[in-house]
Motif scaffolding. Structure first.
Motif, PDB file in Angstrom:
ATOM      1  N   LEU A   9       0.889  -1.220   0.121  1.00  0.00           N
ATOM      2  CA  LEU A   9      -0.012   0.039  -0.061  1.00  0.00           C
ATOM      3  C   LEU A   9       0.806   1.433  -0.045  1.00  0.00           C
ATOM      4  CD1 LEU A   9      -2.971   0.547  -0.032  1.00  0.00           C
ATOM      5  CD2 LEU A   9      -2.959   0.648   2.494  1.00  0.00           C
ATOM      6  N   PHE A  13       1.133   4.178  -3.154  1.00  0.00           N
ATOM      7  CA  PHE A  13       0.093   5.259  -2.474  1.00  0.00           C
ATOM      8  C   PHE A  13      -0.705   6.221  -3.414  1.00  0.00           C
ATOM      9  CE2 PHE A  13      -0.823   8.727   0.722  1.00  0.00           C
ATOM     10  CZ  PHE A  13      -1.332   7.904   1.440  1.00  0.00           C
ATOM     11  N   GLY A  28      -8.100   1.067  -5.569  1.00  0.00           N
ATOM     12  CA  GLY A  28      -7.703   1.841  -4.427  1.00  0.00           C
ATOM     13  C   GLY A  28      -9.126   1.525  -3.515  1.00  0.00           C
ATOM     14  N   THR A  29     -10.230   1.488  -3.879  1.00  0.00           N
ATOM     15  CA  THR A  29     -11.460   1.257  -3.004  1.00  0.00           C
ATOM     16  C   THR A  29     -11.210  -0.186  -2.479  1.00  0.00           C
ATOM     17  OG1 THR A  29     -12.734   2.558  -4.322  1.00  0.00           O
ATOM     18  CG2 THR A  29     -13.938   1.351  -2.864  1.00  0.00           C
ATOM     19  N   VAL A  32      -8.628  -0.060   0.487  1.00  0.00           N
ATOM     20  CA  VAL A  32      -9.194   0.710   1.385  1.00  0.00           C
ATOM     21  C   VAL A  32     -10.072  -0.301   2.331  1.00  0.00           C
ATOM     22  CG1 VAL A  32     -10.659   2.401   2.369  1.00  0.00           C
ATOM     23  CG2 VAL A  32      -8.971   3.111   0.856  1.00  0.00           C
ATOM     24  N   THR A  35      -7.880  -3.061   3.967  1.00  0.00           N
ATOM     25  CA  THR A  35      -7.216  -2.619   5.077  1.00  0.00           C
ATOM     26  C   THR A  35      -7.991  -2.478   6.198  1.00  0.00           C
ATOM     27  OG1 THR A  35      -5.615  -1.214   3.784  1.00  0.00           O
ATOM     28  CG2 THR A  35      -5.680  -0.505   5.908  1.00  0.00           C
ATOM     29  N   VAL A  57     -10.861   4.114   9.348  1.00  0.00           N
ATOM     30  CA  VAL A  57      -9.962   3.726   8.275  1.00  0.00           C
ATOM     31  C   VAL A  57     -10.488   3.586   7.030  1.00  0.00           C
ATOM     32  CG1 VAL A  57      -8.620   1.817   7.140  1.00  0.00           C
ATOM     33  CG2 VAL A  57      -8.246   2.362   9.583  1.00  0.00           C
ATOM     34  N   ALA A  58     -11.735   2.881   6.752  1.00  0.00           N
ATOM     35  CA  ALA A  58     -12.739   3.168   5.470  1.00  0.00           C
ATOM     36  C   ALA A  58     -13.030   4.527   5.259  1.00  0.00           C
ATOM     37  CB  ALA A  58     -13.937   2.223   5.795  1.00  0.00           C
ATOM     38  N   GLY A  61      -9.749   6.512   4.311  1.00  0.00           N
ATOM     39  CA  GLY A  61      -9.290   5.866   3.107  1.00  0.00           C
ATOM     40  C   GLY A  61     -10.390   6.410   1.804  1.00  0.00           C
ATOM     41  N   TRP A  64      -9.681  10.194   1.327  1.00  0.00           N
ATOM     42  CA  TRP A  64      -8.184  10.226   0.624  1.00  0.00           C
ATOM     43  C   TRP A  64      -8.391  10.217  -0.838  1.00  0.00           C
ATOM     44  CZ3 TRP A  64      -4.757   7.421  -2.164  1.00  0.00           C
ATOM     45  CH2 TRP A  64      -3.746   8.171  -2.244  1.00  0.00           C
ATOM     46  N   LEU A  65      -8.998   9.023  -1.244  1.00  0.00           N
ATOM     47  CA  LEU A  65      -9.207   8.603  -2.483  1.00  0.00           C
ATOM     48  C   LEU A  65     -10.009   9.729  -3.320  1.00  0.00           C
ATOM     49  CD1 LEU A  65      -9.861   4.758  -2.429  1.00  0.00           C
ATOM     50  CD2 LEU A  65      -7.719   5.913  -3.447  1.00  0.00           C
ATOM     51  N   HIS A  68      -7.795  12.992  -3.816  1.00  0.00           N
ATOM     52  CA  HIS A  68      -6.319  12.581  -4.494  1.00  0.00           C
ATOM     53  C   HIS A  68      -6.450  12.819  -5.634  1.00  0.00           C
ATOM     54  CE1 HIS A  68      -3.218   9.988  -5.976  1.00  0.00           C
ATOM     55  NE2 HIS A  68      -2.673  10.712  -4.930  1.00  0.00           N
TER      56      HIS A  68
END
Length: 68
Positions: A9, A13, A28-29, A32, A35, A57-58, A61, A64-65, A68
């Motif tokens: 990861l 990133f 990416g999803t 996430v 993770t 975390v979900a 994540g 952030w996606l 980004h």
């Protein structure tokens, strides 16, 4: 396995944001969600903490996606 997952990861990133297209966004999803599942399974004995941290975390994540 958890260390290897985090290393993968970290290496990739910046490659899997929603702005890079459908396939990178799906990868990416998925990353996430895997993770978040690893966080859940790591803390399964402390259920409230597992729920809170895997949700965090979900959410972080996917957020952030999205930006980004």
């Amino acid at each position: 396995m958890r260390i290897a997952w985090l290393a993968w990861l970290w290496r990739h990133f910046t490659e899997y944001g929603y702005s890079q297209g459908l396939l990178p966004a799906a990868i990416g999803t998925s990353a996430v969600l895997v993770t978040a599942a690893l966080v859940w399974f790591s803390l399964h004995r402390h259920r409230p903490l597992a729920v809170a941290l895997s949700g965090l975390v979900a959410a972080l994540g996917v957020g952030w996606l999205a930006f980004h």
